[in-house]
Enzyme design. Structure first.
Site, short mmCIF file in Angstrom:
data_model
loop_
_atom_site.label_atom_id
_atom_site.label_comp_id
_atom_site.label_asym_id
_atom_site.label_seq_id
_atom_site.Cartn_x
_atom_site.Cartn_y
_atom_site.Cartn_z
N TYR A 175 21.76 87.82 6.21
CA TYR A 175 22.59 86.60 6.06
C TYR A 175 23.89 87.02 6.22
O TYR A 175 24.60 86.26 7.26
CB TYR A 175 22.40 86.32 4.83
CG TYR A 175 21.29 85.41 4.30
CD1 TYR A 175 21.30 83.85 4.03
CD2 TYR A 175 20.32 86.09 3.82
CE1 TYR A 175 20.27 83.31 3.54
CE2 TYR A 175 19.25 85.60 3.58
CZ TYR A 175 18.99 84.24 3.37
OH TYR A 175 17.94 83.43 2.86
N LYS B 229 32.95 80.99 2.65
CA LYS B 229 32.40 81.33 3.91
C LYS B 229 32.35 80.26 4.63
O LYS B 229 32.63 80.11 5.86
CB LYS B 229 31.12 82.21 3.64
CG LYS B 229 30.15 82.59 4.85
CD LYS B 229 29.17 81.37 5.39
CE LYS B 229 28.44 80.74 4.10
NZ LYS B 229 27.42 81.47 3.61
N GLU C 264 26.31 85.46 9.63
CA GLU C 264 27.22 84.56 9.21
C GLU C 264 28.73 84.99 9.81
O GLU C 264 29.38 84.13 10.55
CB GLU C 264 27.33 84.29 7.91
CG GLU C 264 25.85 83.56 7.38
CD GLU C 264 25.63 83.03 6.09
OE1 GLU C 264 24.94 82.12 5.88
OE2 GLU C 264 26.65 83.36 5.22
N GLU D 134 15.36 63.15 14.69
CA GLU D 134 14.40 62.73 14.99
C GLU D 134 13.24 63.29 15.63
O GLU D 134 11.90 62.91 15.55
CB GLU D 134 14.67 61.32 15.92
CG GLU D 134 15.09 61.69 17.44
CD GLU D 134 15.55 60.49 18.17
OE1 GLU D 134 14.59 59.86 18.53
OE2 GLU D 134 16.42 60.60 18.93
N CYS E 74 29.33 82.06 -0.81
CA CYS E 74 29.00 80.71 0.03
C CYS E 74 29.98 79.79 0.31
O CYS E 74 30.34 79.33 1.50
CB CYS E 74 27.94 79.67 -0.78
SG CYS E 74 26.97 80.88 -1.84
N CYS F 173 29.61 82.89 -5.68
CA CYS F 173 29.54 81.95 -4.56
C CYS F 173 30.80 80.92 -4.33
O CYS F 173 31.26 80.74 -3.09
CB CYS F 173 28.24 80.86 -4.94
SG CYS F 173 28.44 79.34 -4.44
N HIS G 36 17.06 56.97 16.13
CA HIS G 36 17.59 57.20 17.53
C HIS G 36 19.08 57.03 17.79
O HIS G 36 19.39 55.88 17.46
CB HIS G 36 16.61 56.52 18.51
CG HIS G 36 16.87 57.11 19.77
ND1 HIS G 36 16.40 58.11 20.26
CD2 HIS G 36 17.46 56.08 20.76
CE1 HIS G 36 16.77 58.24 21.41
NE2 HIS G 36 17.42 57.11 21.87
N GLY H 224 23.20 94.08 2.33
CA GLY H 224 22.40 93.93 0.98
C GLY H 224 23.13 93.93 -0.28
O GLY H 224 24.28 94.57 -0.07
#
Ligand code: NDP
Length: 449
Positions: free
Chosen positions: A178, A51, A182, A443, A48, A43, A438, A264
């Site tokens: 993923y 990246k 990405e 919202e 992660c 990670c 808002h 994978g």
């Protein structure tokens, strides 16, 4: 004093291993950890975190383009891959040091070398030294799977993508999950010609179909090419250094500068010595554990991707923490795997929590679906056609929100907060009762019709 050198020996200093080591030490255990590469794991070092930094870096391309409509004149803007790459890698170094210092300050002994299990209570280090421990925790993570085809050695995986000397002008990415989506977003925004090659006709299996379709449509609009049902046959390197990807389905070959495999990840157990202690693995090569992360060998536990339950960092961290509390904190506890939010940092990003529409229809039966398909204000002013899609899946019987799925700017940021409501079992009415903030994109969640 125990007969063992340590109370706990952790193999692998990634997300799960570091958390387990730190918390166990805080509970009073004498802890050691072995890491053959860099403390921080996938990670932090090659996943992660870097990246996400590349995602930020690549997004400036569209921001600079849009800026003109907001009155800015930006002349001569150019991009330099090496500058981005080196800043990202420097930050990875900083995080690596921070992780190491966490271990040090918790008095965890770090062995910067490979460790192999040599018995139920023993590991042997690459240096030849054998260390004993009352408990061993395997937290070696996962490793990219690359296809067994001629020329596969010419391809890269996400491991190498962070270190590229040059930005590839043309890149072929294998896989539709993923990492493929990405990196396709990153490379495309930075100017590469990108082709995604997928073995089936679906990207991002497991995510809601409408959301996936929206990503596919937007990605194609941005110029990413997709080839579906296209299994690789071989990769050739030409004399000029370019690569040629050949396919089995008779589709024309593609010439490119890089091929990236994003097909994978598998549990990293090679050469770990599992047989020396008789640790059982399943057919996929994942270490089999019970709800308390214990393997079939009483003194050996495993957490994170090496167990192939949910391949996500926050899950590995929770498993590591639960392990430490259970084994050294006198507080046996398991991880709750329900309603785990997840996101794909594609361009635009998508995120989801809970059941998809098709899962809800299969398991719950009567469901109500609410959607908001809108063009974010910033896109409108920028003259960008790109639309966001938010989708809520409710149990028609009791109004409970079963799933929430979204694609659009900041979708992961928005979904993390909304996931609390889904996890807490709130109803659509609870969302409706909340006054809209808002003007925001979020919202839309309380205005769904
Ligand atoms: P994914 O499982 O997401 O996707 C793998 C892709 O490769 C799928 O499209 C799959 O097709 C295809 N594939 C699998 N085997 C083969 C094969 N033998 N030949 C051709 N295609 C194949 O894996 P990634 O590598 O993208 O990522 C690994 C894991 O890392 C993810 O599952 C995720 O858990 C984690 N991750 C999480 C991120 C995040 O949270 N944002 C970011 C990056 C990674 P099919 O659908 O047909 O099986």
């Amino acid at each position: 004093m125990s007969d063992f050198d340590f109370d706990l020996f952790v193999i692998g200093a990634g997300s799960g291993g570091v958390r387990a080591a730190r918390i166990s030490a805080a509970h009073g255990a004498r802890v050691a950890v072995a890491e053959e590469y860099r403390v921080g794991g996938t990670c932090v070092i090659r996943g992660c975190v870097p990246k996400k930094m590349l995602v930020y870096g690549s997004h400036f391309a569209e921001d600079l383009e849009d800026a003109a409509r907001f009155g800015w004149t930006i002349e001569g803007a150019t991009f330099d891959w090496k500058t981005l790459r080196d800043h990202v890698l420097a930050d990875v170094d900083r995080l690596n040091r921070a992780y190491q210092s966490t271990l040090d300050s918790n008095k965890v002994t770090t062995f910067h070398e490979r460790a192999t299990i040599s018995g139920a209570n023993a590991v042997t280090l690459a240096s030849g030294k054998t260390v004993t421990a009352k408990v061993i925790l395997i937290a070696t993570g996962g490793w990219p799977v690359t296809p067994d085809i001629p020329g596969a050695e010419h391809g890269i995986t996400s491991n190498e993508a962070f270190h590229l000397e040059e930005l590839p002008k043309r890149i072929v990415i294998a896989g539709g999950g993923y990492i493929a989506n990405e990196f396709a977003g990153i490379f495309r925004a930075l100017g590469s010609q990108v082709t995604i090659i997928n073995r089936s006709d679906k990207i991002l299996r497991g995510y809601d179909e409408q959301i996936r379709d929206r990503l596919l449509q937007i990605s194609m609009t941005k110029g990413i090419d997709f080839r579906f049902n296209a299994p690789f046959e071989r990769i050739e390197r030409q004399d000029d250094g370019c690569l040629v990807a050949h396919f089995r389905d008779g589709k024309p070959p593609i010439e490119c500068d890089a091929v990236m495999f994003a097909t994978g990840r598998k549990p990293k157990i090679d050469g770990l010595g599992l047989d020396n202690a008789g640790v059982a693995v399943n057919e996929q090569g994942a270490i089999v554990v019970d709800a308390y992360n214990r393997t079939n060998v009483t003194s050996i536990y495993a957490v994170g991707d090496v167990t192939d339950r949910v391949q996500l960092t926050p899950v590995a961290i929770r498993e590591g923490h639960a392990f430490a509390d259970t084994v050294f904190g006198g507080n046996p506890r398991t991880v709750d795997y329900g309603c785990i939010p997840s996101a794909v940092f594609s361009n635009p990003p998508l995120a989801g929590v809970g059941l998809t529409e098709s899962e809800a229809r299969k398991t719950v039966g009567q469901v109500k679906i609410y959607t908001s398909d809108f063009r974010p204000m910033k896109n409108v002013l920028a003259g960008r056609e790109e639309r966001s899609l938010y989708k809520m899946i409710c149990d028609a019987g009791n109004d409970r929100v079963l799933g929430l799925h979204m694609i659009g700017p900041d979708a992961p940021e928005i979904l993390q907060a909304a996931a609390i409501a889904v996890k807490a079992g709130l109803t659509k009415q609870a969302f409706d009762d909340t006054v809209a903030l808002h003007p925001s994109m979020a919202e839309e969640l309380v205005l769904l019709k």
